[in-house]
Write a protein that holds these residues in place. Structure first.
Motif, PDB file in Angstrom:
ATOM      1  N   TRP B 259       0.839  -1.200   0.000  1.00  0.00           N
ATOM      2  CA  TRP B 259       0.000   0.000   0.000  1.00  0.00           C
ATOM      3  C   TRP B 259       0.877   1.255   0.000  1.00  0.00           C
ATOM      4  N   PHE B 260       1.914   1.241   0.835  1.00  0.00           N
ATOM      5  CA  PHE B 260       2.802   2.399   0.884  1.00  0.00           C
ATOM      6  C   PHE B 260       3.597   2.550  -0.410  1.00  0.00           C
ATOM      7  N   PHE B 262       2.760   1.719  -3.434  1.00  0.00           N
ATOM      8  CA  PHE B 262       1.973   2.135  -4.591  1.00  0.00           C
ATOM      9  C   PHE B 262       1.114   3.373  -4.330  1.00  0.00           C
ATOM     10  N   TYR B 263       0.760   3.620  -3.082  1.00  0.00           N
ATOM     11  CA  TYR B 263      -0.171   4.725  -2.826  1.00  0.00           C
ATOM     12  C   TYR B 263       0.384   5.813  -1.924  1.00  0.00           C
TER      13      TYR B 263
END
Lengths: 270, 429
Positions: B259-260, B262-263
């Motif tokens: 998550w970190f 890619f986002y």
């Protein structure tokens, strides 16, 4: 389980405190309402084109953007991408934009020459040197804009707020020197750049996508914020799209490992 | 747990190799047959997570090194080049950058788990000590890695931290000049940091192998802190039982990491590091990466001279001491009981220590002005007091609960109603 709860409480407290910790004493930023925010946010191509127009006609007279090549404009998810020209070096719009710039070069005999730009060239800087940039701008060189939204807390919202942050009454105790302006979003409050984006500063192309969009100061500020967000992070769309697939894959993989774990440990008391 | 090997070579080649270099036997004994206590909880999965992240950092790092240019004029631009023009360069760089944060998060969980369950106690002192050395090497590697993009924070972090060494009496200045390769942080500094940033991960890998070796002699500790007595009843082979459990934890951890990546690849970093290094402009607040904040707070807390020791050297000594003191923990903790589960006061002290460590992190983030300077001093005192006062004293004055007689007992508490798990008021020395 209880420990897991403790841990999540601790992390919730840390994350809750983070915005407070991150505040640097400047005014609270206004939102640029970017379509590119969030996990599913994507760039609006027409907005990127308008933003590029503002960069070219307004910002570029003082700010360099030296990490970008003209070809970047025609890359996938860029402002002038066209599926017929997957190779941006062959994109006619990009070629035309590049041609509009004069690039200093050296010819085969070693003479300094000036030639028209090519898609493979970098955006030329407005000043020949850092010293010249400083001398022409009251002693402070205007920052390069290649990664500007990454280099400022708040990113695109910061750019939008800064552009819209002129015209406020100067608070007591703040001394604004000659040639400087007051802007509450700028660290320290006193900025060398005068207000740039005003109503009708640029004229937007009369296209289908721009229908009903007026070049107000707010619209221009939103558009330049979007363009600089793209320029700072051109692979953002690819990144977010890939992320979705990776997260989905890991989720399914986690389910499979969970059920394997349950089935393997079923007969083990622990 | 080392014991007689159960490996039986199957093919002709395996039999041939086993007589010459029993490497398959070694792999089999450490990764497949290795008897592991049945009662490990999820906090034990972080060892496996750390192994995965070490490999991830090395692999992404090797490819990044193919594109990075260690030159003061080009380093910053070469990072931009990786992010823009290198195929999947943005992915590699985000993975490496976010990976460092998650590596440290996992190592902190791993260390605090060891402190809670007494995993440093006999016979695991060497295992623990090797772990502390790995942590120290990780700190050095991450610090030098942060300098490589040659942004504002890179440059000033390098300057502030290396300057500290100048506080060493008599020889400090000479060492700093030698370290810099000149009279300020510059090209020679960047070049050698790059060289060492590439070298140290492989040193870490070597010490990790020793760490795993030292784990496999006494075997895993477990949440009860009671050693394995009956290998048949109380342990399961590492594979498939723990490969699948660790595997599940690793995948879940990777989801958060992804998550970190890619986002929010820049959420854990500082925006100032996207401003090219400028020796003439000092950033308003020089802060290290979040995972160094507690130690940075300890460094800054010593802003006063202690008798003849100047503050600068005192801060450096306190910072180094705060890590090196971990080496002495096996001997500072006087309690015979390993797991804090059975130490009512020790458990509270551990939670206070954890909260205090997080508070130190907040102090490190905040500008060095009141009230934070006072809080940082108090928190630094609590940090050292835990090791130098609380752990040695509690072992003597605390009345611990009685741990179960064995791991099997803790799994079947009904079998023995007479006392297992009940508090008894005896002083255990």
């Amino acid at each position: 389980m209880r420990k897991l709860l403790t841990l999540s409480l601790i992390s919730a407290a840390i994350f809750g405190a983070m915005p407070a910790l991150a505040s640097t004493g400047t005014a609270k930023l206004m939102s640029a309402e970017g379509s590119y925010e969030g996990m599913f946010g994507r760039f609006d191509r027409a907005q990127l084109q308008r933003g590029f127009q503002i960069y070219k006609e307004v910002c570029a007279s003082c700010h360099s953007m030296k990490e970008l090549h003209f070809r970047n404009l025609g890359e996938k998810y860029g402002p002038f991408y066209s599926p017929e020209h997957a190779n941006p070096n062959e994109n006619p719009v990009v070629k035309a934009i590049a041609k509009g710039y004069v690039i200093a070069d050296v010819d085969a005999s070693g003479n300094d020459v000036e030639r028209a730009g090519l898609p493979s060239d970098r955006f030329p800087a407005p000043f020949a040197s850092d010293a010249q940039a400083k001398a022409a701008n009251g002693g402070v060189a205007p920052p390069d804009l290649s990664v500007i939204t990454k280099a400022r807390m708040g990113g695109a919202d910061y750019i939008y707020s800064l552009m819209m942050g002129y015209g406020h009454a100067v608070p007591h105790g703040v001394v604004v020197g000659a040639g400087k302006s007051y802007n509450p979003y700028f660290a320290g409050g006193v900025i060398g750049m005068a207000q740039q984006l005003t109503d009708d500063r640029v004229t937007y192309a009369d296209t289908e996508a721009n229908k009903g969009i007026k070049p107000t100061a707010a619209q221009e500020s939103r558009d330049i914020a979007a363009f600089l967000q793209w320029a700072s992070d051109p692979h953002q769309t690819e990144r977010k799209a890939a992320g979705l697939g990776v997260m989905l894959f890991l989720f399914v993989f986690a389910l499979f490992t969970w059920f394997s774990y349950q089935s393997i440990w079923r007969k083990v008391e622990h | 747990m080392s014991g007689p090997s159960k490996y039986i070579p199957q093919s002709g080649f395996e039999k041939w190799l086993d007589k010459r270099l029993p490497i398959i036997r070694f792999a089999n004994d450490t990764l497949i047959d290795f008897p592991t206590p049945k009662n490990l909880n999820y906090w034990w999965t972080f060892g496996g997570i750390l192994a995965i992240f070490l490999i991830l950092q090395i692999l992404t790092g090797i490819v990044l090194a193919m594109h990075y240019v260690a030159h003061v004029d080009f380093a910053f631009a070469s990072i931009a080049h990786i992010m823009r023009d290198v195929n999947y360069g943005w992915l590699l760089r985000n993975m490496h950058m976010v990976g460092a944060s998650f590596f440290f998060f996992a190592v902190y969980v791993h260390i605090f788990r060891g402190l809670y369950y007494g995993s440093y106690k006999e016979p695991r002192e060497v295992l623990w000590g090797l772990g502390v050395i790995i942590f120290l090497l990780m700190v050095m590697t991450a610090f030098m890695g942060y300098v490589l993009p040659w942004g504002q924070m890179s440059f000033w972090a390098a300057k502030v931290i290396t300057n500290l060494i100048g506080g060493i009496p008599f020889i400090g200045e000479t060492i700093v000049t030698w370290l810099w390769g000149g009279f300020s942080v510059g090209q020679p500094t960047l070049n050698r940091f790059y060289s060492l940033h590439y070298l140290l991960p492989f040193v870490i890998l070597g010490v990790v192998i020793l760490h795993v070796w030292a784990l496999h002699v006494p075997g895993n500790n477990n949440p009860t802190g009671v050693e394995v007595q009956d290998v048949e009843k109380e342990t399961v082979p590492f594979h498939p039982y723990y490969t699948v459990k660790d595997g599940f934890a690793i995948v879940v951890f990777l989801m958060v990491y992804a998550w970190f990546v890619f986002y929010g690849p820049d959420l854990l970093g500082h925006p100032d590091n996207y401003i090219p290094a400028n020796p003439q402009v000092t950033p308003a607040h020089i802060v290290p990466e979040w995972y160094f904040l507690p130690f940075y707070a300890i460094l800054r807390a010593i802003d006063f001279d202690i008798f003849i020791i100047p503050a600068k050297f005192g801060g450096l000594a306190a910072m180094l001491g705060s890590i090196l003191i971990l080496l002495a923990v096996p001997w500072l903790d006087t309690s015979k009981i390993k797991s804090m589960r059975y130490r009512p006061w020790g458990r509270i002290a551990w939670f206070v220590f954890l909260a205090n460590f997080i508070l130190l992190g907040v102090c490190g983030f905040m500008p060095a002005e009141p009230p934070w300077t006072y809080i940082a001093k108090a928190a630094t005192f609590v940090y050292f007091a835990y090791f130098l006062i609380v752990l040695p004293a509690l072992g003597v004055i605390e009345s611990p609960d009685m741990p179960p007689k064995s791991i099997a007992d803790s799994i079947h508490p009904k079998a023995d109603k007479s006392g297992a798990g009940n508090p008894v008021n005896v002083v255990v020395k």
